[in-house]
Each structure stands twice: as structure tokens, then as C-alpha cells.
Scaffold this motif. Structure first.
Motif, short mmCIF file in Angstrom:
data_model
loop_
_atom_site.label_atom_id
_atom_site.label_comp_id
_atom_site.label_asym_id
_atom_site.label_seq_id
_atom_site.Cartn_x
_atom_site.Cartn_y
_atom_site.Cartn_z
N VAL A 8 29.50 11.02 24.96
CA VAL A 8 29.84 10.00 25.96
C VAL A 8 29.84 8.63 25.29
O VAL A 8 28.91 8.29 24.56
CB VAL A 8 28.80 9.99 27.12
CG1 VAL A 8 29.22 8.99 28.21
CG2 VAL A 8 28.64 11.39 27.71
N ARG A 60 33.32 12.85 33.53
CA ARG A 60 34.70 12.36 33.48
C ARG A 60 35.11 11.76 34.82
O ARG A 60 35.68 10.67 34.88
CB ARG A 60 35.64 13.50 33.09
CG ARG A 60 36.96 13.05 32.49
CD ARG A 60 37.90 14.22 32.29
NE ARG A 60 37.46 15.19 31.29
CZ ARG A 60 37.55 14.99 29.96
NH1 ARG A 60 38.03 13.85 29.50
NH2 ARG A 60 37.14 15.90 29.12
N GLU A 61 34.77 12.49 35.90
CA GLU A 61 35.15 11.99 37.22
C GLU A 61 34.43 10.69 37.55
O GLU A 61 34.94 9.86 38.30
CB GLU A 61 34.84 13.04 38.30
CG GLU A 61 35.92 14.13 38.35
CD GLU A 61 35.41 15.42 38.97
OE1 GLU A 61 34.42 15.37 39.73
OE2 GLU A 61 36.00 16.48 38.68
N GLY A 63 34.02 8.42 35.55
CA GLY A 63 34.66 7.32 34.82
C GLY A 63 34.24 7.18 33.37
O GLY A 63 34.65 6.23 32.70
N TRP A 64 33.43 8.09 32.87
CA TRP A 64 33.01 7.97 31.47
C TRP A 64 34.07 8.59 30.56
O TRP A 64 34.77 9.51 30.96
CB TRP A 64 31.67 8.68 31.25
CG TRP A 64 30.59 8.14 32.12
CD1 TRP A 64 30.23 8.59 33.35
CD2 TRP A 64 29.76 7.01 31.85
NE1 TRP A 64 29.22 7.82 33.88
CE2 TRP A 64 28.91 6.84 32.97
CE3 TRP A 64 29.65 6.13 30.78
CZ2 TRP A 64 27.96 5.82 33.05
CZ3 TRP A 64 28.70 5.12 30.85
CH2 TRP A 64 27.88 4.96 31.97
N VAL A 65 34.13 8.07 29.35
CA VAL A 65 34.98 8.71 28.35
C VAL A 65 34.15 9.80 27.69
O VAL A 65 33.08 9.52 27.16
CB VAL A 65 35.48 7.72 27.29
CG1 VAL A 65 36.34 8.44 26.26
CG2 VAL A 65 36.29 6.63 27.92
N PHE B 392 38.65 8.27 21.51
CA PHE B 392 37.20 8.45 21.46
C PHE B 392 36.85 9.60 20.52
O PHE B 392 37.58 10.58 20.40
CB PHE B 392 36.67 8.73 22.86
CG PHE B 392 35.18 8.96 22.89
CD1 PHE B 392 34.32 8.05 22.28
CD2 PHE B 392 34.64 10.08 23.52
CE1 PHE B 392 32.94 8.25 22.29
CE2 PHE B 392 33.27 10.28 23.53
CZ PHE B 392 32.43 9.37 22.91
N PRO B 425 35.59 2.44 29.74
CA PRO B 425 36.71 2.39 30.67
C PRO B 425 36.26 1.78 32.00
O PRO B 425 35.10 1.93 32.38
CB PRO B 425 37.12 3.85 30.84
CG PRO B 425 36.07 4.65 30.21
CD PRO B 425 35.28 3.79 29.31
N ARG B 426 37.19 1.14 32.66
CA ARG B 426 36.96 0.52 33.97
C ARG B 426 35.95 -0.61 33.92
O ARG B 426 35.46 -1.06 34.93
CB ARG B 426 36.49 1.55 35.01
CG ARG B 426 37.51 2.67 35.17
CD ARG B 426 37.07 3.63 36.23
NE ARG B 426 37.61 4.96 35.95
CZ ARG B 426 37.43 6.01 36.70
NH1 ARG B 426 36.71 5.90 37.79
NH2 ARG B 426 37.95 7.17 36.39
#
Lengths: 145, 444
Positions: A8, A60-61, A63-65, B392, B425-426
């Protein structure tokens, strides 16, 4: 023979590490192994969990990469020189180790180490041939629950 | 706090400054004559201009009055880019003696050309600039504008020489050497970007040098927007008068306009550069006093006559006459622009240039934000880029490589150092429709 590790991406800010871990805790996902690589500006949280597929989609849902990587768990004797023997053997075979960390396995006299090899398949073949025990993912994960 | 300064018999007036004091009727006559000539020249020698005028069904003969300028087509930065490198030249190469270039929107610079006559005009308007800032023969001018493709260094250089001052062509950078030169050569005036001068001030403080103890009495600052607060700080800490000058390569370089002793608006050298202020949305001319976009027409340029150039700088003409006695019109100091371009360390930067670099490295455009800050008086640009699953990696080294590749691509296009930070992100704010690409925290 190989384990899926979840990585992550995290910005290096105080209190930030707790967020993905809280999320997994709320969903009842136990962290079996963990390492954190960090630089001044960002960090990479690497996790071993039993239900990696679910953990990955949850993260993922949210919002993490996230990225899945194959890592190799190796059984070593829990005494001085146990790890050194593995490293020596890997070095002789010219196996490149990107990083490694310990796994929380609770068998008396044994320890499990997680290796991220540049070439996981060749590493498994070589270590097995050299007499080391590369752990099976399922019994290993079951052992720590 | 300001130092007592030596004045010669001329009282700051230089013969080259005479056009600044022309009676208005005379000035308008000169402007009309030159406007008609420059329109004819562009029409005869520049395909793009002739084409556009034909589309509007006008000929050079239709310019009978200065107000007829409003019928002429505009020229934009895109026109210079599209005709790269020599498409807008009106002189054969045999008559062009100098080329300069400035940053453009796509990585390709914008090329500008000068005949020998153009260089003489340039030296003249820079002489008038320095005279307007109170300099004259006997002054020792340390020129810290960059020498090279950038017009600042050589533009100021020849102007100061023509003035009769002593020029030290130190160029930008090497701050400790700047301070050594300033002290040892008894420098009386300094040319620099205001942010670089602040950096010099901070370095001087670190080294225990108080600029107020030196003969330095004047700063001639330009190439980027700066605030009145910044001016007050510079004037207080250096014990100098700090003047704002204005110019752009597309028109000539520095020397389009300059403040005078009043430090209230910049006088345009309007016998060479005709100013209009227009509504940036409709393109309609606005009366003096109303804020809009500054549009400039070169009245005497030979190699590269430019008609109605959209500067994107937002300002207004100050209608009142100036106490300094100059009759040329003044515009208010430029604080903002009508597009998203910003200026950092004298370099024009468009977010689209940053986008081109990010795209080049990643293949698709990630979310990003540009943060401008001023650390120790020096402008810094940091690009924050959201990490995508595509780039990534579980390995630190791989991410560091991505970071370095992005920074390098941006630096390659812009020619300046930038910071680059990978963010989650975001994490960057998205507003409805258009993302806020540039956060300017420079406090100008």
C-alpha cells in the motif's frame, strides 16, 4: 510455495499508517506479517494476510493504491546463523533479494522469513534444492491463526 | 532609510529619454506614422499577418487613425509556437544579427529576432529604463539577469552600456560571488529578478553583510510579478530604491515599460510599443482606467513586427498625468494573468508543459498539482503527483525511479529545477469541472 503480499502506498505523515490498518481491523482481517519501507516523503506498507483477495479489494475500494506481489516464505532454524545460511545460499546462486522481513510464526525453534526475490520461481527451485524448506502458503497461514 | 545619493548636473535625465517627454500630439503623430509602416511591413513580409488581414478584408491602407488598430488581428503566443522557429520573421537572415528564445507551451521555445536597427532600439529603450530608475554615467551596474537565450541579461547589458554606466556582466547564480562583486566593485545598482535579489539579501544576512552599509542605492527588478510588500522589504533591508520594469521577449525583451521616480505605474515606451487594454473575453478595446488584458503592438520592430500581441497580463492604464513629467502612458503593476501561466525565476511556465512531461513518463495523465512557494526569497516549484496503480511498486527504489523520471522530464521541458512529490490518490483537491492546478503560496 509462494505468498501474495499486499503493498500500500502511504504518504509519510504522522498517524497515517493507522488508516489502512484500521480499515482491515474493522473488517476482521488479521495482519500476519508486516513491513514498512519508508523514505522522507513516502512509505510502502507491505502486509501478509490470510484473505489477501478480500483485503486487496477493500483497500482498493477505499481509495488506496494497492499492489500484489509474490513473496517466498522460508523456514529457518531459530538460532544464530539460521538466516545467514539462507543468505549465503541465495548469494551463491546469484539470487537478488529486493528486501526481506520476519513473519510471526510461533513454532518453537523455527522462524519464518518473507523474502522478496527478483526471480521468485528460480529462488524457490534453488532453495528447495539446497535443502531449505520453502513453506506452503496454506499451512503457514493456518499455523498463525 | 534610503541612502543619500550622488546626482550629476543632468539630474537623472538622459538625452535618450527625450521621447518620454514629447507633447502628446507629437507622440500620437509618431505613433501613427510608425503604426502604418509596421502594418505595411508585416503585411508585405509575414504570411500569417497578410492571410489574417485578408480574411478580415483589410489592407494597410485602412489604418488611417490610431483607433483603426482595433481592426487588426491579434497575435497570440500560439501563433509564435505554430510558426516555430522563423515563421513570423519579416527580414531575411542576412539582416538578422541576433536570435533569442524564451520558453513556450510545448517544450519548444519561442524564437525572436533582431536586426541591427532593432538592437539599437532595444538599447535605447533600456537606456530610457535605467534613466527612468535614476541611473546615469558613473553608476556601477551589477547585472544578475541571466545571459544567454533569455533576453534579460543582454537586454539590460547593452542598455546600461549605452547609458554610460559601468556594467558588470555577472549573470545569475553564484550568490556568494554576487556579494563579493557587490562589495569589492562598489556596485551602485543591481539588475535581478526580485526573488533572486531577496535570496541575495538572505545570503548576505547569513554572511553578516549588511547591504545598507554598501554604496548600492538602486535595484532594477523585473521578469516576474512581485508585490508592494516585497518592494518595501527589499527597500528597507537593502537601503535602496527598488524599481519595477516590464518587458517580454515577444515584443523586444526588457525595455517595454519602466517605473519612474514616482514608483506609481510603469511608463510604456509607447513611441515603440503601442498599448491597448482589451476585454480578455470579447477582445473589445477598453477605455483608459478600466482593467483588462494588456495588448502591445511593436511600432518600430524590423525583424519581427508583432501586431496586437495578447500579453495575458491583467492591468489598467493610469489615466492621470505623472508627476515625473513624462507624457507616456503608465499601466498599473501587473499582479495577475488572464490564463493559467505563471512565472517562476523569470521563466514562463504553463501547466500544459508540466502535463506534457507527466504524460511522457506515465503514458496517461495522473492527477497533479503545482505548488509555488518562496523559501529564503527564492521561488520554488513543487509538483505533487498522485501515485497510480500503473506506476506503484512494492519497492522503494522503483518508486524513487518514477519520482526522478517525472522530475527530470519536467526539468527538461522547463529548464528549471523542480521538486516532485508522490502523493496518495485522491489527496489533491478536485473542484467541479476544472481542477485547481496551481497553488501559489509565494505571498506576492
Amino acid at each position: 510455495m509462494k505468498l501474495q503480499q499486499i503493498s500500500v502506498f502511504l504518504e509519510n505523515r504522522s498517524g497515517h499508517l493507522a488508516e489502512p490498518l484500521d480499515l482491515l481491523a474493522r473488517e476482521g482481517i488479521n495482519i500476519l506479517g508486516l513491513s514498512l519501507a519508508d523514505t522522507a516523503e513516502f512509505g510502502i506498507l507491505r502486509l501478509i494476510v490470510r484473505d489477501w483477495g478480500r483485503a486487496e479489494s477493500l483497500l482498493r475500494e477505499a481509495g488506496w493504491v494497492v499492489k500484489l506481489t509474490e513473496v517466498v516464505p522460508v523456514d529457518v532454524e531459530d538460532h544464530p546463523g539460521g538466516l545467514a545460511a539462507v543468505l549465503r545460499s541465495a548469494g551463491e546462486a546469484d539470487l537478488k533479494i529486493e528486501y526481506m522481513y520476519a513473519f510471526s510464526l510461533r513454532h518453537p525453534g523455527r522462524a519464518a522469513l518473507i523474502f522478496r526475490f527478483a526471480e521468485p520461481d528460480r529462488a524457490v527451485a534453488h532453495l528447495t534444492r539446497a535443502g531449505f524448506r520453502v513453506l506452503e502458503a496454506e499451512p503457514l497461514l493456518a499455523a498463525v491463526e | 532609510m534610503l541612502k543619500e545619493r550622488w546626482n550629476d548636473a543632468a539630474g537623472g535625465f538622459h538625452p535618450a529619454s527625450a521621447p518620454d517627454f514629447l507633447p502628446l500630439e507629437r507622440l500620437r503623430e509618431v505613433q501613427l506614422r510608425r503604426l502604418r509602416a509596421v502594418v505595411q511591413r508585416a503585411y508585405d513580409h509575414v504570411d500569417l499577418v497578410r492571410q489574417r488581414m485578408q480574411e478580415k478584408d483589410i489592407t494597410p491602407q485602412d489604418i488611417r487613425d490610431l483607433s483603426d488598430i482595433a481592426h487588426l488581428p491579434f497575435t497570440t503566443k500560439a501563433d509564435l509556437r505554430d510558426t516555430y522557429p522563423f515563421g513570423l520573421f519579416a527580414s531575411p537572415m542576412g539582416e538578422i544579427v541576433r536570435l533569442h528564445a524564451s520558453s513556450g507551451t510545448t517544450g519548444k521555445p519561442i524564437v525572436v529576432a533582431y536586426t541591427r536597427e532593432d538592437l539599437e532600439v532595444w538599447a535605447e529603450v533600456m537606456t530610457r529604463t535605467f534613466a527612468s530608475c535614476g541611473l546615469h554615467r558613473g553608476d556601477i551596474v551589477q547585472n544578475a539577469f541571466g545571459y544567454g537565450l533569455f533576453t534579460g541579461g543582454l537586454g539590460a547589458h547593452y542598455g546600461a552600456e549605452a547609458l554610460g554606466a559601468t556594467v558588470i556582466p555577472v549573470s545569475g547564480g553564484n550568490t556568494e560571488r554576487q556579494l563579493m562583486v557587490m562589495q569589492d566593485f562598489n556596485v551602485t545598482a543591481m539588475c535581478a529578478t526580485p526573488s533572486y535579489f531577496l535570496h541575495i539579501l538572505d545570503r548576505a544576512a547569513d554572511m553578516g553583510i549588511d547591504l545598507r552599509d554598501l554604496p548600492l542605492h538602486t535595484g532594477v527588478f523585473g521578469a516576474e510579478p512581485w508585490s508592494d510588500a516585497m518592494r518595501r522589504r527589499i527597500e528597507m533591508e537593502a537601503g535602496i530604491r527598488a524599481y519595477d520594469i516590464y518587458g517580454l521577449s515577444e515584443i523586444i525583451g526588457p525595455g517595454v515599460a519602466s517605473e519612474c521616480s514616482e514608483q506609481h505605474g510603469l511608463h510604456i515606451f509607447e513611441d515603440h510599443f503601442y498599448p491597448e487594454v482589451i476585454d480578455p473575453d470579447t477582445g473589445e478595446p477598453l477605455p483608459d482606467g478600466v482593467e483588462g488584458e494588456l495588448v502591445l503592438t511593436t511600432l518600430s520592430k524590423q525583424a519581427m513586427p508583432i501586431l496586437r500581441y495578447r500579453t495575458r497580463d491583467i492591468t489598467r492604464i493610469i489615466p492621470e498625468t505623472c508627476a515625473c513629467g513624462r507624457t507616456t502612458r503608465r499601466f498599473q503593476r501587473v499582479g495577475r494573468r488572464s490564463d493559467d501561466m505563471f512565472i517562476i525565476r523569470g521563466v514562463n511556465v504553463f501547466p500544459s508543459q508540466v502535463e506534457a512531461a507527466l504524460l511522457q513518463v506515465e503514458g496517461t495523465l495522473p492527477h497533479y498539482q503545482i505548488i509555488l512557494t518562496r523559501d529564503n526569497g527564492l521561488d520554488q516549484m513543487t509538483v505533487e503527483v498522485e501515485v497510480t496503480p500503473e506506476v506503484f511498486s512494492d519497492q522503494v527504489r522503483a518508486l524513487e525511479d518514477v519520482r526522478a523520471a517525472l522530475a527530470k522530464a519536467i526539468e527538461h521541458i522547463l529548464g528549471i529545477r523542480v521538486g516532485l512529490r508522490l502523493v496518495e490518490p485522491r489527496s489533491l483537491a478536485r473542484s467541479e469541472g476544472k481542477a485547481r492546478r496551481v497553488i501559489d503560496r509565494r505571498d506576492i
